[in-house]
Design a protein around this motif. Structure first.
Motif, PDB file in Angstrom:
ATOM      1  N   ASN A 111     120.917  14.870  93.058  1.00  9.71           N
ATOM      2  CA  ASN A 111     121.171  16.023  92.196  1.00  9.71           C
ATOM      3  C   ASN A 111     121.927  15.570  90.958  1.00  9.71           C
ATOM      4  OD1 ASN A 111     121.801  18.455  90.986  1.00  9.71           O
ATOM      5  ND2 ASN A 111     122.399  19.469  92.893  1.00  9.71           N
ATOM      6  N   LEU A 112     121.234  15.565  89.822  1.00  8.56           N
ATOM      7  CA  LEU A 112     121.829  15.201  88.536  1.00  8.56           C
ATOM      8  C   LEU A 112     121.806  16.391  87.579  1.00  8.56           C
ATOM      9  CD1 LEU A 112     120.092  11.735  88.016  1.00  8.56           C
ATOM     10  CD2 LEU A 112     122.243  12.219  89.180  1.00  8.56           C
ATOM     11  N   ALA A 113     121.669  17.594  88.112  1.00  5.48           N
ATOM     12  CA  ALA A 113     121.460  18.784  87.289  1.00  5.48           C
ATOM     13  C   ALA A 113     122.675  19.092  86.420  1.00  5.48           C
ATOM     14  CB  ALA A 113     121.158  19.989  88.186  1.00  5.48           C
ATOM     15  N   ASN A 114     122.391  19.778  85.306  1.00  8.74           N
ATOM     16  CA  ASN A 114     123.427  20.313  84.421  1.00  8.74           C
ATOM     17  C   ASN A 114     124.353  19.233  83.873  1.00  8.74           C
ATOM     18  OD1 ASN A 114     124.631  22.394  83.003  1.00  8.74           O
ATOM     19  ND2 ASN A 114     126.040  22.930  84.656  1.00  8.74           N
ATOM     20  N   ASN A 115     123.760  18.196  83.315  1.00  5.06           N
ATOM     21  CA  ASN A 115     124.479  17.194  82.551  1.00  5.06           C
ATOM     22  C   ASN A 115     123.853  17.147  81.152  1.00  5.06           C
ATOM     23  OD1 ASN A 115     126.551  15.485  84.245  1.00  5.06           O
ATOM     24  ND2 ASN A 115     124.842  15.901  85.629  1.00  5.06           N
ATOM     25  N   ASN A 116     124.012  16.054  80.458  1.00  3.12           N
ATOM     26  CA  ASN A 116     123.384  15.866  79.146  1.00  3.12           C
ATOM     27  C   ASN A 116     122.483  14.644  79.161  1.00  3.12           C
ATOM     28  OD1 ASN A 116     124.695  18.053  77.645  1.00  3.12           O
ATOM     29  ND2 ASN A 116     126.578  16.905  78.016  1.00  3.12           N
ATOM     30  N   ASN A 128     115.064  15.975  98.556  1.00  4.41           N
ATOM     31  CA  ASN A 128     115.605  16.905  97.569  1.00  4.41           C
ATOM     32  C   ASN A 128     115.819  16.161  96.257  1.00  4.41           C
ATOM     33  OD1 ASN A 128     117.673  18.383  95.984  1.00  4.41           O
ATOM     34  ND2 ASN A 128     117.692  19.767  97.729  1.00  4.41           N
ATOM     35  N   LEU A 129     115.200  16.657  95.175  1.00  5.72           N
ATOM     36  CA  LEU A 129     115.313  16.029  93.861  1.00  5.72           C
ATOM     37  C   LEU A 129     115.568  17.113  92.825  1.00  5.72           C
ATOM     38  CD1 LEU A 129     115.147  13.556  92.045  1.00  5.72           C
ATOM     39  CD2 LEU A 129     112.659  13.837  91.994  1.00  5.72           C
ATOM     40  N   ASN A 130     116.754  17.085  92.219  1.00  7.03           N
ATOM     41  CA  ASN A 130     117.141  18.091  91.235  1.00  7.03           C
ATOM     42  C   ASN A 130     117.603  17.402  89.960  1.00  7.03           C
ATOM     43  OD1 ASN A 130     118.185  20.217  89.734  1.00  7.03           O
ATOM     44  ND2 ASN A 130     119.233  21.169  91.464  1.00  7.03           N
ATOM     45  N   LEU A 131     116.797  17.514  88.902  1.00  8.67           N
ATOM     46  CA  LEU A 131     117.124  16.952  87.596  1.00  8.67           C
ATOM     47  C   LEU A 131     117.175  18.057  86.538  1.00  8.67           C
ATOM     48  CD1 LEU A 131     114.784  13.806  87.631  1.00  8.67           C
ATOM     49  CD2 LEU A 131     117.159  13.967  88.383  1.00  8.67           C
ATOM     50  N   SER A 132     117.388  19.277  86.963  1.00 11.03           N
ATOM     51  CA  SER A 132     117.314  20.423  86.059  1.00 11.03           C
ATOM     52  C   SER A 132     118.467  20.446  85.061  1.00 11.03           C
ATOM     53  CB  SER A 132     117.320  21.722  86.872  1.00 11.03           C
ATOM     54  OG  SER A 132     118.548  21.880  87.571  1.00 11.03           O
ATOM     55  N   ARG A 133     118.266  21.239  83.991  1.00 14.62           N
ATOM     56  CA  ARG A 133     119.295  21.513  82.979  1.00 14.62           C
ATOM     57  C   ARG A 133     119.846  20.236  82.347  1.00 14.62           C
ATOM     58  NH1 ARG A 133     123.099  24.937  86.572  1.00 14.62           N
ATOM     59  NH2 ARG A 133     121.977  23.759  88.164  1.00 14.62           N
ATOM     60  N   ASN A 134     118.929  19.387  81.914  1.00 11.10           N
ATOM     61  CA  ASN A 134     119.274  18.197  81.154  1.00 11.10           C
ATOM     62  C   ASN A 134     118.434  18.176  79.877  1.00 11.10           C
ATOM     63  OD1 ASN A 134     121.285  16.379  82.630  1.00 11.10           O
ATOM     64  ND2 ASN A 134     119.884  16.931  84.289  1.00 11.10           N
ATOM     65  N   LEU A 135     118.256  17.003  79.299  1.00 12.63           N
ATOM     66  CA  LEU A 135     117.479  16.849  78.073  1.00 12.63           C
ATOM     67  C   LEU A 135     116.340  15.871  78.289  1.00 12.63           C
ATOM     68  CD1 LEU A 135     120.522  16.570  75.600  1.00 12.63           C
ATOM     69  CD2 LEU A 135     119.128  18.602  76.043  1.00 12.63           C
ATOM     70  N   LEU A 136     115.795  15.845  79.499  1.00 15.32           N
ATOM     71  CA  LEU A 136     114.750  14.897  79.846  1.00 15.32           C
ATOM     72  C   LEU A 136     113.456  15.226  79.107  1.00 15.32           C
ATOM     73  CD1 LEU A 136     115.419  14.742  83.672  1.00 15.32           C
ATOM     74  CD2 LEU A 136     115.927  12.948  82.001  1.00 15.32           C
ATOM     75  N   SER A 137     112.771  14.189  78.631  1.00 16.71           N
ATOM     76  CA  SER A 137     111.525  14.361  77.887  1.00 16.71           C
ATOM     77  C   SER A 137     110.437  13.517  78.539  1.00 16.71           C
ATOM     78  CB  SER A 137     111.731  13.963  76.425  1.00 16.71           C
ATOM     79  OG  SER A 137     112.181  12.625  76.330  1.00 16.71           O
ATOM     80  N   GLY A 138     109.259  13.493  77.903  1.00 22.25           N
ATOM     81  CA  GLY A 138     108.148  12.741  78.465  1.00 22.25           C
ATOM     82  C   GLY A 138     107.437  13.543  79.542  1.00 22.25           C
ATOM     83  N   GLN A 139     106.658  12.849  80.362  1.00 21.64           N
ATOM     84  CA  GLN A 139     105.842  13.508  81.375  1.00 21.64           C
ATOM     85  C   GLN A 139     106.442  13.376  82.765  1.00 21.64           C
ATOM     86  OE1 GLN A 139     101.827  12.037  81.123  1.00 21.64           O
ATOM     87  NE2 GLN A 139     101.374  13.263  79.318  1.00 21.64           N
ATOM     88  N   ILE A 140     106.048  14.281  83.634  1.00 23.69           N
ATOM     89  CA  ILE A 140     106.373  14.151  85.045  1.00 23.69           C
ATOM     90  C   ILE A 140     105.617  12.938  85.586  1.00 23.69           C
ATOM     91  CG2 ILE A 140     106.208  15.236  87.323  1.00 23.69           C
ATOM     92  CD1 ILE A 140     106.296  17.945  85.895  1.00 23.69           C
ATOM     93  N   PRO A 141     106.270  12.022  86.288  1.00 21.77           N
ATOM     94  CA  PRO A 141     105.575  10.821  86.773  1.00 21.77           C
ATOM     95  C   PRO A 141     104.321  11.160  87.583  1.00 21.77           C
ATOM     96  CG  PRO A 141     107.934  10.595  87.081  1.00 21.77           C
ATOM     97  CD  PRO A 141     107.703  11.999  86.624  1.00 21.77           C
ATOM     98  N   THR A 142     103.263  10.444  87.302  1.00 18.17           N
ATOM     99  CA  THR A 142     101.973  10.696  87.939  1.00 18.17           C
ATOM    100  C   THR A 142     102.061  10.617  89.457  1.00 18.17           C
ATOM    101  OG1 THR A 142     100.950   9.647  86.023  1.00 18.17           O
ATOM    102  CG2 THR A 142      99.558   9.982  87.951  1.00 18.17           C
ATOM    103  N   ARG A 143     102.838   9.685  89.954  1.00 14.97           N
ATOM    104  CA  ARG A 143     102.881   9.441  91.397  1.00 14.97           C
ATOM    105  C   ARG A 143     103.980  10.231  92.094  1.00 14.97           C
ATOM    106  NH1 ARG A 143     101.702   2.974  92.303  1.00 14.97           N
ATOM    107  NH2 ARG A 143      99.810   2.840  91.035  1.00 14.97           N
ATOM    108  N   ILE A 144     104.374  11.352  91.535  1.00 15.31           N
ATOM    109  CA  ILE A 144     105.386  12.186  92.188  1.00 15.31           C
ATOM    110  C   ILE A 144     104.943  12.563  93.603  1.00 15.31           C
ATOM    111  CG2 ILE A 144     104.458  14.371  91.303  1.00 15.31           C
ATOM    112  CD1 ILE A 144     108.205  13.497  91.456  1.00 15.31           C
ATOM    113  N   GLY A 145     103.632  12.608  93.824  1.00 14.69           N
ATOM    114  CA  GLY A 145     103.109  12.935  95.146  1.00 14.69           C
ATOM    115  C   GLY A 145     103.395  11.889  96.195  1.00 14.69           C
ATOM    116  N   ASN A 146     103.812  10.681  95.776  1.00 13.42           N
ATOM    117  CA  ASN A 146     104.186   9.651  96.753  1.00 13.42           C
ATOM    118  C   ASN A 146     105.436  10.036  97.536  1.00 13.42           C
ATOM    119  OD1 ASN A 146     102.124   8.271  95.454  1.00 13.42           O
ATOM    120  ND2 ASN A 146     103.185   6.300  95.561  1.00 13.42           N
TER     121      ASN A 146
END
Length: 372
Positions: free
Chosen positions: A212-217, A259-277
């Motif tokens: 959980n890295l949510a709500n940072n910069n 559980n993967l939470n990266l919300s409320r940041n400034l992340l750009s680019g695409q969602i990794p293709t292999r997220i289904g792994n």
């Protein structure tokens, strides 16, 4: 009562304060009073309990200040849980305690504003919970030296950032978290002042099951190596808190980050293709970032997914179809704020432009990963 060795009165409706006479129970090994309605200050006579190895007064209404005198003779203490009280620490920055903790929880207590220097002698610590503990400091250089056995690290809801050890830039998440914390299963850095990019070294931690890295910069792209986080869920673990050195008996493992939470940041680019792994993923939150491109089709293969939030990004193209994705609740809550997404689930038909925005192919995704 002077011969008493264990006192367990947890999860009752006890009220009032801790009596000063508690210090007379010099044979006491364990004092468990969590989930009650106790109030007032912890008496200084607690420091007389030289045999005490476990103190748990969490989830009460205790207040006041804890100083060195409260720990004066507690040379056997290894488990300390003060969470969800109004307790404040006031110890000298040069204080060296007689004990070495394996387990320390102080959520919603006032441990700060500095990171507790006295913790650096607890070299076998495996569990640290400092959520909402008033820390406005940077993680000190010595912290890396006590993390070898660490399995749970919660520093959320603080103001931590600044000059972290072995960083590329001030405010970054330190790369050694992925390199050195090989036993870390739960990492919660939510709601702090971390900046920069997610370090790719984090992908090296094959035990991580909750991130959980949510709500940072945090900015930059989501590392494409994140699909390597097929961490281990421990199905049966016996933590020997009272042994030194720390011992762990693990009977079986199931590979999965859940559980993967990266919300409320400034992340750009695409969602990794292999997220289904990450095929045991149960909760995924990338909301409120600057992500663009399509949603990878592999997301539809996550059969254990029960929570998904991709809202308020710049995603586009057709939403993948999958049995699990159709059962996750209100589509507007999941995909809202992405005006270029389309598909039957949103009752928004896809035109040629939408379809051209579909996520990169597996072949292209592999190239991106290699480039990364």
């Amino acid at each position: 009562m002077s011969m008493l060795e264990e006192l367990q009165l947890s999860a009752n409706h006890l009220s009032g304060g801790l009596p000063k006479s508690i210090g007379l129970l010099t044979r006491l090994h364990e004092l468990s009073l969590y989930i009650n309605q106790l109030s007032g200050r912890i008496p200084t006579s607690l420091g007389e309990l030289s045999s005490l190895f476990k103190l748990d007064v969490s989830y009460n209404s205790l207040d006041g200040v804890l100083s060195e005198i409260h720990f004066m003779k507690l040379n056997n203490l290894v488990v300390l849980d003060l969470s969800e009280n109004l307790i404040m620490f006031n110890v000298s920055p040069h204080w060296i305690p007689l004990f070495q903790l394996n387990y320390f929880r102080a959520c919603s207590c006032n441990v700060g504003p500095q990171f507790p220097n006295w913790l650096q002698t607890s070299t076998y610590i495996i569990d640290i919970h400092f959520s909402n503990s008033g820390i406005r400091d940077s993680i000190p250089q010595w912290f890396e030296n006590i993390t070898f056995h660490l399995g749970f690290l919660d520093l959320s809801e603080n103001k931590i950032g600044g000059n972290l050890p072995r960083m590329r830039n001030p405010g970054d998440i330190p790369s050694w978290i992925g390199k050195k914390l090989s036993k870390l299963r739960i990492l919660n850095l939510q709601s702090n002042n971390f900046m920069g990019k997610i370090p790719p070294e984090l992908c090296q931690n094959n035990a991580l099951q909750h991130l959980n890295l949510a709500n940072n910069n945090i900015s930059g792209m989501i590392p494409h190596c994140i699909y390597n986080l097929t961490g281990m869920i421990v199905t049966s673990v016996d933590f020997q808190y009272y042994a030194s050195p720390y011992e762990e008996n693990i009977e079986s493992y199931i590979k999965a980050l859940n559980n993967l939470n990266l919300s409320r940041n400034l992340l750009s680019g695409q969602i990794p293709t292999r997220i289904g792994n990450l095929n045991k993923l149960e909760s995924l939150d990338f909301s409120m970032n600057l992500l663009s491109g399509g949603i990878p089709p592999s997301l539809a293969t996550l059969n254990f997914l029960s929570y998904l939030n991709l809202s308020f990004n710049n995603l586009s193209g057709q939403i993948p179809f999958g049995n699990q994705l159709q059962t996750l609740g209100d589509p507007l809550a999941i995909y809202g704020g992405n005006n270029e997404l389309c598909g039957p689930i949103l009752v928004r038909s896809c035109n040629k432009k939408n379809l051209s925005d579909t996520h990169v192919s597996d072949k292209d995704g592999n190239n991106e990963i290699q480039d990364f």
